[in-house]
Each structure stands twice: as C-alpha cells, then as structure tokens.
Design a protein around this motif. Structure first.
Motif, PDB file in Angstrom:
ATOM      1  N   LEU A 182      -1.356 -11.284   1.235  1.00 53.79           N
ATOM      2  CA  LEU A 182      -0.158 -10.916   1.685  1.00 53.79           C
ATOM      3  C   LEU A 182      -0.047  -9.333   1.192  1.00 53.79           C
ATOM      4  N   SER A 183       1.169  -8.934   1.884  1.00 52.72           N
ATOM      5  CA  SER A 183       1.124  -7.282   1.706  1.00 52.72           C
ATOM      6  C   SER A 183       2.840  -7.283   1.651  1.00 52.72           C
ATOM      7  N   SER A 184       3.290  -6.301   0.980  1.00 52.63           N
ATOM      8  CA  SER A 184       4.837  -5.939   0.852  1.00 52.63           C
ATOM      9  C   SER A 184       5.272  -5.395   2.594  1.00 52.63           C
ATOM     10  N   SER A 185       6.380  -5.800   2.607  1.00 51.79           N
ATOM     11  CA  SER A 185       6.972  -5.746   3.902  1.00 51.79           C
ATOM     12  C   SER A 185       7.043  -4.245   4.434  1.00 51.79           C
ATOM     13  N   ASN A 186       6.499  -3.865   5.501  1.00 51.81           N
ATOM     14  CA  ASN A 186       6.687  -2.511   5.948  1.00 51.81           C
ATOM     15  C   ASN A 186       8.032  -2.212   5.997  1.00 51.81           C
ATOM     16  N   ILE A 187       8.820  -3.069   6.835  1.00 53.09           N
ATOM     17  CA  ILE A 187       9.980  -2.778   7.374  1.00 53.09           C
ATOM     18  C   ILE A 187      11.137  -2.493   5.974  1.00 53.09           C
ATOM     19  N   ILE A 188      10.734  -3.452   5.024  1.00 43.66           N
ATOM     20  CA  ILE A 188      11.605  -3.060   3.859  1.00 43.66           C
ATOM     21  C   ILE A 188      11.216  -1.796   3.094  1.00 43.66           C
ATOM     22  N   HIS A 189      10.203  -1.455   3.149  1.00 43.51           N
ATOM     23  CA  HIS A 189       9.474   0.008   2.646  1.00 43.51           C
ATOM     24  C   HIS A 189      10.202   1.005   3.500  1.00 43.51           C
TER      25      HIS A 189
END
Length: 394
Positions: A12-19
C-alpha cells in the motif's frame, strides 16, 4: 527498520489524492482534487449533531434507529425490503464499510474483479484481504463495458465483482442493461457483488439510480455500501453502512467492531435526521449539482480539454487532454498547480497495468471535482482559462 513492516503494508501507499489536497492547502490553491464540498452542510443535521453532543451521546454507541432509517430508505428508494436488525452494519463511512465487507467475504488467493478506471480504495481492500485484483478496462469515450472481457476475467477463483455506480472518476451511471449483464454473470459464476453507491442521490439522468440488489438472483449475493457523506456534505463525519444478506452482515459488523468499535455516536444520531429529509431536498441537491457540473464542463472545454461524456452522476468530471497537448496528465497537473493555483487529479492513478487499457489514453485524463461553491468554480474557471491562454500562445 523497514524489515519490520508486514507484506500487506508494503503493498500500500499513501493516497495521491490526499497528497494533492495537502498541496492545495499548503499553497492556498483552489482544491478541485479531493471530493469534499467547500460549502456548509444542512443546518438541520448540524443542529442534530450539536444536540446529540449536548445530550451526552458521546460514548461508544450503536444507534438502532439509524439502522431502521437505512432500511426504510433502501425500501423507499430501491423497492427492496431488508431487516434492519440483521442486514445493516453502520460503519465509519462508506470506505470502511466496503473494506469491512471485502475482509468479511474474501480469502487469500481469491480473485476480485474491478472495472477500470477505478477508485484506489478497491484494490487496496483486496490486497489487505490477501487476494488478487483483476482489472477489466471500460472503453472511452463513454466508458463502455465489454461483457466478453468481463466474462473472460472471471475464473474459478473469482469471489466477487466490485461495482461503483455512479462512477468515480468518470461520472458514468451504469445502465439497466449493463447492470443486468453483470448480474447474469455473477449468477452464472456464483460470484458476489460488492457495490459502492455513495453517489446514489447525485444522478442527473431521468432513469435515476439502480442497485444490483434489485436484479434477479442478486438480493442474496449483493453487498451494498453507501453513506451520508456526499449527499449531505459531511465527508468528515464518517457515517456509512453496508447492507448485506443475513448470512454475511454479522461478519461485517464484527470486523467493524474489532477495528473501531463504533461509528461516532453524535453523528449517528444526526444521520437519523439526515435520512428523514423529504424529497424536496434531493430535488434541490440535484439541481444545484447540475449547475455546478455544467459550469465546470464549460470551463474545461474553454481551457482546451475535452469532456467526452458529461457526467451522469457523482460530482467528478473525467476530462481528456488534447492529442496535441505536449504534457501528460501528471505534468499538466503539476504545471496547473504552479502556474494557475488550481489542484486537480491526474487520471493515470485510476488505471492499472493488467487491465490492458490502451497506453495511448491512460495518461491523457484528469479528474476534476465540482462539489464546490459556484464562486469557487468560477475562480477556478478563470484561472484554468488563463493558464490555457498563456500555454496555447507560447
């Protein structure tokens, strides 16, 4: 220290949208990336939340009245009668409801079919379950579903198909024929359907919204997830639900309880008020969103992008960059943030390599949220149009 991480965490990776939303906040840019409104929630449900807090509904709590209202709304809008005591799981938003549903029914080495482009949460949920996601590409410009491709993706290990309608990011609303076709394949191959129907009240076609649970053979093989987040502009309250067959629903509730114990108590109480609003609220909501949709579609066309299919539902536009445009989606988004102060989402994150989607278009789309004040959208329109004027003249 990375050797301490579990395999599932490494997938998993952090959400690009939230970034991107954080970038918007940091640089005070106009945020058309993340799908949350910048206007107030209805005063009645805000008052209901305040009253619940003041009445000390502030501890762990299961609000059966909310289950009752979810069941009543489902019967009223979908024509399907369910048992609120045995078929409704209240969760922390639709996202948790869908993840809990996947964890409740999917085993390691199972396969789950997703339709590309698809929202990032779905594959993440499948990976958390230790299963494999198989992506079937829908075809632009209208994001048509090829049933031969769908059937070929379903195999002996396929446990479920995840369907999102109205669809994020494209704004597509699956037709009755498409849903009937999906239902037939689920029955033929003995698959479950897990649906994301969080935009169920944001549909701009006369046909309206339909759920797979209403199709022949699907009532006992469909898990429906939704929430109050988008309909009532309270994405931060985290109140959602899963509606499932009686043999499955207790497992979803159990997983929810082990993860978070209960959804926020005062917001559960306020959600009861939300679900009892009259039909006039929904009519006004759709009219307001149609105005926003039309404004942002016109703005994108003025800025040189192509809106191949105007959204039939949700509050997103999936617009295509011109064939002659020198930048790909990620570079376009970066330049728009820097030069115009507007944040949107590159489309390639919604596509997956194994979906066999055409490489010529996977980096040519951007997703734009129009769940914003008219004033916000007008400011974005001017900024995007000026960005295009400067680019096209250079």
């Amino acid at each position: 220290m990375a050797h301490f991480l579990a395999d599932r965490a490494l997938q998993l990776s952090s959400s690009n949208i939230i970034h991107l939303s954080r970038l918007a906040e940091k640089y005070k840019a106009i945020n058309l990336a993340e799908g949350f409104p910048d206007f107030p929630a209805p005063i009645a449900i805000k008052n209901a939340a305040v009253e619940a807090i003041n009445a000390d509904f502030n501890q762990y709590r299961h609000v059966q009245r909310l289950c009752d209202e979810v069941a009543a709304m489902f019967e009223r809008t979908k024509g399907v009668k369910i048992n609120p005591e045995t078929q409704v799981s209240i969760c922390c938003g639709q996202t948790e409801a869908l993840v809990a549903a996947v964890l409740a029914v999917i085993n390691e080495r199972d396969e789950v079919v997703l339709l590309d482009p698809s929202y990032e949460t779905y594959e993440a949920a499948v990976r958390l379950a230790g299963a494999k996601a198989k992506h079937v590409s829908m075809d632009p410009p209208n994001w048509t579903l090829d049933f031969k491709k769908l059937e070929s993706a379903i195999g002996s290990r396929t446990k479920a198909v995840i369907i999102n309608s109205p669809h994020n990011p494209t704004g597509k609303v699956f037709s009755e024929d498409e849903l009937a076709g999906i239902a037939k394949l689920c029955c033929k191959f003995d698959c479950l359907a897990v649906t994301d129907e969080v935009y169920e009240h944001l549909v701009y076609t006369e046909a309206g919204h339909k759920t797979l649970a209403t199709f022949p053979g699907m009532k006992d093989r469909t898990i429906v997830t939704s929430s109050i987040s988008k309909t009532f502009s309270v994405t931060g309250w985290r109140i959602g639900w899963a509606i499932a067959p009686e043999a499955i629903s207790p497992a979803i509730t159990s997983i929810h309880e082990k993860l978070v114990d209960s959804a926020p108590a005062p917001f559960q109480e306020a959600a009861v008020t939300a679900l009892t609003v009259g039909s006039k609220y929904y009519l006004n909501l759709r009219a307001e969103y149609i105005e926003r949709r039309n404004l942002i579609c016109e703005a994108l066309e003025e800025a040189g992008l192509t809106v191949e299919s105007k959204p039939e539902g949700s509050f997103f536009v999936f617009a295509r960059l011109p064939e002659t445009y020198p930048l790909k989606d990620v570079d376009y988004v970066a330049d728009l943030i820097k030069s115009a102060g507007v944040v949107i989402v590159p489309g390639n994150g919604f596509f997956h390599a194994d979906s066999l989607c055409n490489e010529n278009y996977r980096d040519r789309y951007v997703r734009v949220a129009f769940c914003k004040n008219i004033a916000t959208l007008r400011s974005a329109r001017e900024a995007i149009r000026e960005h295009w004027r400067l680019h096209s003249s250079s």
